[in-house]
Design an enzyme around this catalytic site. Structure first.
Site, PDB file in Angstrom:
ATOM      1  N   HIS A  87      77.690 112.901  62.185  1.00  0.00           N
ATOM      2  CA  HIS A  87      78.185 114.253  61.875  1.00  0.00           C
ATOM      3  C   HIS A  87      79.704 114.337  61.988  1.00  0.00           C
ATOM      4  CE1 HIS A  87      78.491 115.777  66.168  1.00  0.00           C
ATOM      5  NE2 HIS A  87      77.516 114.913  66.377  1.00  0.00           N
ATOM      6  N   ASP A  89      81.173 117.436  62.005  1.00  0.00           N
ATOM      7  CA  ASP A  89      81.534 118.703  62.651  1.00  0.00           C
ATOM      8  C   ASP A  89      81.723 118.469  64.147  1.00  0.00           C
ATOM      9  OD1 ASP A  89      78.685 118.323  63.030  1.00  0.00           O
ATOM     10  OD2 ASP A  89      78.501 120.423  63.620  1.00  0.00           O
ATOM     11  N   GLU A 153      75.609 119.499  62.882  1.00  0.00           N
ATOM     12  CA  GLU A 153      74.837 118.974  64.006  1.00  0.00           C
ATOM     13  C   GLU A 153      75.017 119.854  65.227  1.00  0.00           C
ATOM     14  OE1 GLU A 153      73.323 116.848  67.375  1.00  0.00           O
ATOM     15  OE2 GLU A 153      75.367 117.549  67.162  1.00  0.00           O
ATOM     16  N   GLU A 154      76.241 120.290  65.464  1.00  0.00           N
ATOM     17  CA  GLU A 154      76.521 121.053  66.688  1.00  0.00           C
ATOM     18  C   GLU A 154      75.982 122.479  66.632  1.00  0.00           C
ATOM     19  OE1 GLU A 154      77.300 119.426  69.127  1.00  0.00           O
ATOM     20  OE2 GLU A 154      78.762 117.862  68.699  1.00  0.00           O
ATOM     21  N   ASP A 180      75.681 108.214  68.004  1.00  0.00           N
ATOM     22  CA  ASP A 180      76.015 109.568  68.462  1.00  0.00           C
ATOM     23  C   ASP A 180      75.550 109.744  69.905  1.00  0.00           C
ATOM     24  OD1 ASP A 180      77.052 112.128  68.232  1.00  0.00           O
ATOM     25  OD2 ASP A 180      75.246 112.970  67.322  1.00  0.00           O
ATOM     26  N   HIS A 213      78.928 154.728  87.860  1.00  0.00           N
ATOM     27  CA  HIS A 213      79.746 154.548  89.044  1.00  0.00           C
ATOM     28  C   HIS A 213      78.869 153.884  90.108  1.00  0.00           C
ATOM     29  CE1 HIS A 213      82.070 155.383  92.629  1.00  0.00           C
ATOM     30  NE2 HIS A 213      83.096 155.725  91.851  1.00  0.00           N
ATOM     31  N   SER A 400      70.453 115.751  73.120  1.00  0.00           N
ATOM     32  CA  SER A 400      69.505 115.975  72.027  1.00  0.00           C
ATOM     33  C   SER A 400      70.174 115.773  70.667  1.00  0.00           C
ATOM     34  CB  SER A 400      68.973 117.407  72.084  1.00  0.00           C
ATOM     35  OG  SER A 400      68.544 117.729  73.395  1.00  0.00           O
ATOM     36  N   HIS A 428      82.102 117.720  74.375  1.00  0.00           N
ATOM     37  CA  HIS A 428      81.867 119.169  74.553  1.00  0.00           C
ATOM     38  C   HIS A 428      82.767 119.783  75.623  1.00  0.00           C
ATOM     39  CE1 HIS A 428      77.603 119.377  72.603  1.00  0.00           C
ATOM     40  NE2 HIS A 428      78.322 118.382  72.093  1.00  0.00           N
TER      41      HIS A 428
HETATM   42  N1  BES Z   1      75.915 113.631  70.303  1.00  0.00           N
HETATM   43  C1  BES Z   1      75.323 114.744  70.961  1.00  0.00           C
HETATM   44  C2  BES Z   1      74.000 114.413  71.623  1.00  0.00           C
HETATM   45  C3  BES Z   1      74.058 113.432  72.751  1.00  0.00           C
HETATM   46  C4  BES Z   1      75.084 113.440  73.667  1.00  0.00           C
HETATM   47  C5  BES Z   1      73.048 112.529  72.901  1.00  0.00           C
HETATM   48  C6  BES Z   1      75.105 112.504  74.694  1.00  0.00           C
HETATM   49  C7  BES Z   1      73.064 111.639  73.911  1.00  0.00           C
HETATM   50  C8  BES Z   1      74.096 111.615  74.814  1.00  0.00           C
HETATM   51  C9  BES Z   1      75.120 115.859  69.958  1.00  0.00           C
HETATM   52  O1  BES Z   1      76.261 116.071  69.171  1.00  0.00           O
HETATM   53  C10 BES Z   1      74.875 117.154  70.700  1.00  0.00           C
HETATM   54  O2  BES Z   1      75.783 117.628  71.330  1.00  0.00           O
HETATM   55  N2  BES Z   1      73.657 117.719  70.621  1.00  0.00           N
HETATM   56  C11 BES Z   1      73.371 118.995  71.201  1.00  0.00           C
HETATM   57  C12 BES Z   1      72.179 119.611  70.558  1.00  0.00           C
HETATM   58  C13 BES Z   1      72.464 120.549  69.416  1.00  0.00           C
HETATM   59  C14 BES Z   1      71.223 121.271  68.995  1.00  0.00           C
HETATM   60  C15 BES Z   1      73.585 121.521  69.676  1.00  0.00           C
HETATM   61  C16 BES Z   1      73.041 118.851  72.672  1.00  0.00           C
HETATM   62  O3  BES Z   1      72.522 117.823  73.112  1.00  0.00           O
HETATM   63  O4  BES Z   1      73.333 119.807  73.386  1.00  0.00           O
HETATM   64 MN    MN Z   2      76.984 114.314  68.403  1.00  0.00          MN
HETATM   65 MN    MN Z   3      77.724 117.242  70.369  1.00  0.00          MN
END
Ligand code: BES
Ligand code: MN
Ligand code: MN
Length: 459
Positions: A87, A89, A153-154, A180, A213, A400, A428
């Site tokens: 991804h 994004d 994806e995010e 990823d 209040h 995830s 993140h």
């Molecule tokens: N790359 C991550 C997922 C990830 C991070 C897998 C670290 C294994 C280890 C992916 O971009 C992500 O942040 N996924 C989200 C889920 C989505 C529905 C927003 C998550 O895991 O919170």
């Molecule tokens: Mn990712």
């Molecule tokens: Mn992510």
């Protein structure tokens, strides 16, 4: 191929890094409509780079949301086909003031690239483009390749799900290859063999019909923030740290004794883990190791909470409303929708009569486990052995990637997750970074996956 890829990287690494920096300068934040044009620009950049690397049929596919970049190189229908997913994004950069350099002005410090998306997932996705470029230039591409790089994806990959269902023939492939996730350490390579699923809900409590209040009414009228805190804290048992929602664990599959043993053998330094995070203690489900708690067990966490006065100084107020965003990470065989409904039912049941409650569902995703007794895993394992000089360890990730379960269900393909980031790369979070070692090691390792996969398929 081993020596040739090393040589190619040696000659081209500065260009590889500079191209990635250009991509990182585009603030492709999918969650914020303000960046819509930047997201589109990032898609165009990926398209251009795929063409430059030698891909054909490259297109930016429109969706109801952000576009998907597709491109392929189909050399022989008799050869296996690798579907590369990634991804372009990124997550929002907030909180901006905690960054030591601006999130979309990448800088290199201590051999690491600092920028939002450097690891998740622009840097890791770009490794695949450069690995492909090498195989094209070197005339050694041993498989057909299809690239599918998305921009949502995010935010839950909803439109990618629709795209996949509508383009099954176009995406037909033998294996999906994804970078990823992370690896254990720069000298401990690992293959991600599992992902947790996700159920995400937003709850709102409303008490009195207006803010009051807190002196005049406090003591008699129930406060939605207090009520919300009571309710949330009742969702986790204080002693066992188990989630108290009835039925929550019904479908949870316990890991095998064999996997438990394998996890216990993963090198893990608890003192360093706590030191690096600045915490004195960890606190998870009783009876499980930290690695198990953070990857093989389900969780419930509040991601954000809102209500009352949060400005400067003190204001005395008994607010009318309070809300929270709550995520539950799921493990095989839990189902996202079922868990979200169990949550809603239980949360409504524990709402005190003084409050009205609303529960909304956000995007979710299903957990996955990847088999290890298959040639795809074997090929990945051999690739790491070639470039790290040791066998990778299989590990489950706690995060995830909702689309992976869908690839399996809709396209019938398994995903091999070869992540080259580290858990400490601050994805993140402010100051996200990606080691140049990791970026180049990915470019070096990926072509060897193709080679071993094609060889094993021939047998
Ligand atoms: N790359 C991550 C997922 C990830 C991070 C897998 C670290 C294994 C280890 C992916 O971009 C992500 O942040 N996924 C989200 C889920 C989505 C529905 C927003 C998550 O895991 O919170
Ligand atoms: Mn990712
Ligand atoms: Mn992510």
């Amino acid at each position: 191929m081993k020596e040739e890829v090393k040589e190619y990287i040696g000659q081209n690494k500065d260009r590889f890094v500079n191209e990635l920096l250009d991509l990182l300068r585009i603030p492709s934040v999918s969650a914020d409509p303000q960046y819509k044009n930047d997201v589109a620009r990032a898609a165009e950049y990926v398209k251009g780079q795929l063409i430059a690397a030698g891909a054909e049929h490259v297109e930016v596919c429109k969706t109801d949301g952000h576009p998907i970049v597709y491109g392929d190189k189909l050399i022989d229908p008799k050869l296996p086909t690798v579907l590369v997913y990634g991804h372009y994004d990124v997550q929002p950069a907030d909180p901006i003031d905690l960054w030591t350099s601006p999130p979309f002005e990448p800088v290199i410090k201590d051999e690491k690239i600092f920028a939002r998306g450097s690891c998740d997932d622009k840097g890791q996705m770009y490794m695949h483009v450069k690995a492909f470029e090498f195989m094209m230039k070197n005339n050694s591409l041993p498989c057909n390749v299809k690239f599918m790089i998305e921009g949502e994806e995010e935010v839950g990959s909803v439109n990618l799900g629709i795209f996949v269902k509508a383009n099954k023939e176009k995406l037909k492939s033998d294996v999906c290859l994804i970078s990823d996730t992370s690896m254990l350490a720069n000298d401990i390579p690992s293959i991600t063999v599992g992902l947790r699923g996700l159920a995400y809900v937003e709850v709102e409590l409303v008490g009195p019909n207006r803010d009051l209040h807190s002196g005049t009414y406090g003591g008699a009228v129930s406060n939605p923030i207090n009520a919300l805190c009571d309710m949330i804290s009742s969702l986790i048992d204080p002693v066992t740290r188990k989630i108290t929602i009835p039925g929550f664990y019904d479908d949870v599959e316990d890991i095998s004794a064999e996997e438990k043993k394998a996890i216990s053998e993963i090198p893990f330094d608890e003192v360093e883990y706590k030191r690096e995070l600045g915490i004195k203690e960890t606190r998870g489900e009783k009876g499980y190791s930290i690695i198990e708690q953070a990857s093989t067990r389900p969780t419930l966490d509040v991601n954000g909470i809102k209500g009352g006065y949060i400005g400067e100084g003190a204001k005395t107020v008994l607010p009318s409303k309070a809300s929270a965003k709550i995520s539950m990470r799921l493990v095989p065989n839990q189902k996202s929708e079922k868990i979200a409904h169990l949550f809603a039912e239980h949360f409504k049941k524990i709402t005190p009569p003084s409050m009205t409650v609303k529960v909304d569902f956000h995007h979710g995703g299903e957990p996955v486990v990847v088999p290890m007794d298959c040639i795809e895993y074997q090929a990945a394992s051999m690739a790491y052995e070639d470039t790290f000089g040791k066998k990778p360890l299989p590990v489950r990730a706690g995060g995830s990637i909702p689309i992976v379960a869908l690839f399996e269900n809709e396209l019938g393909v398994k995903s091999m997750m070869m992540g080259f980031g580290l858990d400490t790369d601050n994805i993140h979070s402010p100051n996200e970074n990606f080691g140049i070692f990791n970026f180049l090691k990915g470019i070096e390792t990926l072509p060897l996956f193709y080679k071993h996969y094609a060889d094993l398929k021939k047998k």
